[in-house]
Design an enzyme around this catalytic site. Structure first.
Site, short mmCIF file in Angstrom:
data_model
loop_
_atom_site.label_atom_id
_atom_site.label_comp_id
_atom_site.label_asym_id
_atom_site.label_seq_id
_atom_site.Cartn_x
_atom_site.Cartn_y
_atom_site.Cartn_z
N ASP A 70 0.84 -1.20 0.00
CA ASP A 70 0.00 0.00 0.00
C ASP A 70 0.87 1.25 0.00
OD1 ASP A 70 -2.30 -1.53 0.12
OD2 ASP A 70 -2.59 -1.25 2.27
N LYS A 71 0.34 2.32 -0.52
CA LYS A 71 1.07 3.59 -0.61
C LYS A 71 1.66 4.00 0.74
CE LYS A 71 0.48 8.45 -1.78
NZ LYS A 71 -0.45 9.47 -2.30
#
Length: 186
Positions: A70-71
């Site tokens: 995930d970012k």
């Protein structure tokens, strides 16, 4: 090499090369920082996929993504350096032959020192209209194994988390559902 996206500058590319933890002829392992998306999207103009040419080193082809983080998640990201290694690694990830372990600092401690969470998760809108991934009977089942590594009284825990499924924000949502949200998770 410079990327053709103006949002990515030379400092980004230098920092990315400094984040290489391991490199051989088949794989490249980097320490992905939080805040860097792995792939682009409709509103994401700064992402690792657009910077891969900076990680060619001695090869003529760009490394390839074989999994994602995930970012907002930092951690070890494995990249394939050839098409053959990409096919091999993709198969290992798909068959779950590679064990993924995430460490998380959480608020509070879980009720058991180890366990398996099997909860359906879905995007749910809150009062302000923001979407969040949460426990929802209408969602898709997500499975996470957790183990308590250490704790500070009842205030905080260090947990090892092993997702058996790969749902969006699965670990964050499961830790919240367990009553031990990840420190700093908004």
């Amino acid at each position: 090499r410079k990327s053709n996206l103006s949002i990515i500058n030379d400092d980004d590319l230098i920092e990315l090369r400094e984040r290489v933890l391991y490199r051989d002829n088949n794989v490249l392992v980097i320490n992905k920082p939080p805040g860097l998306a792995v792939q682009g999207g409709s509103s994401i103009t700064r992402h690792l996929d657009a910077m891969l040419d900076a990680l060619r080193f001695d090869l003529t082809e760009n490394p390839r993504l074989v999994h994602r983080l995930d970012k907002h998640t930092s951690g070890v990201l494995v990249l394939a350096r050839t098409s053959a290694s990409a096919a091999f690694l993709t198969k290992l990830f798909r068959n779950r032959s590679i064990r993924k372990v995430y460490w998380a600092l959480t608020v509070g401690i879980p009720p058991l020192t180890e366990g398996v969470l099997k909860l359906p998760l879905a995007k749910v809108s809150d009062i302000r209209g923001y979407e969040r991934v949460r426990f929802s009977e209408e969602g898709q089942v997500a499975i996470t194994k957790y183990t308590l590594i250490s704790s500070i009284g009842r205030k905080a825990s260090w947990l090892a988390l092993e997702p058996e499924t790969g749902r969006t924000h699965q670990l964050r949502a499961h830790m919240e559902a367990l009553g031990t949200p990840i420190v700093g998770d908004k």
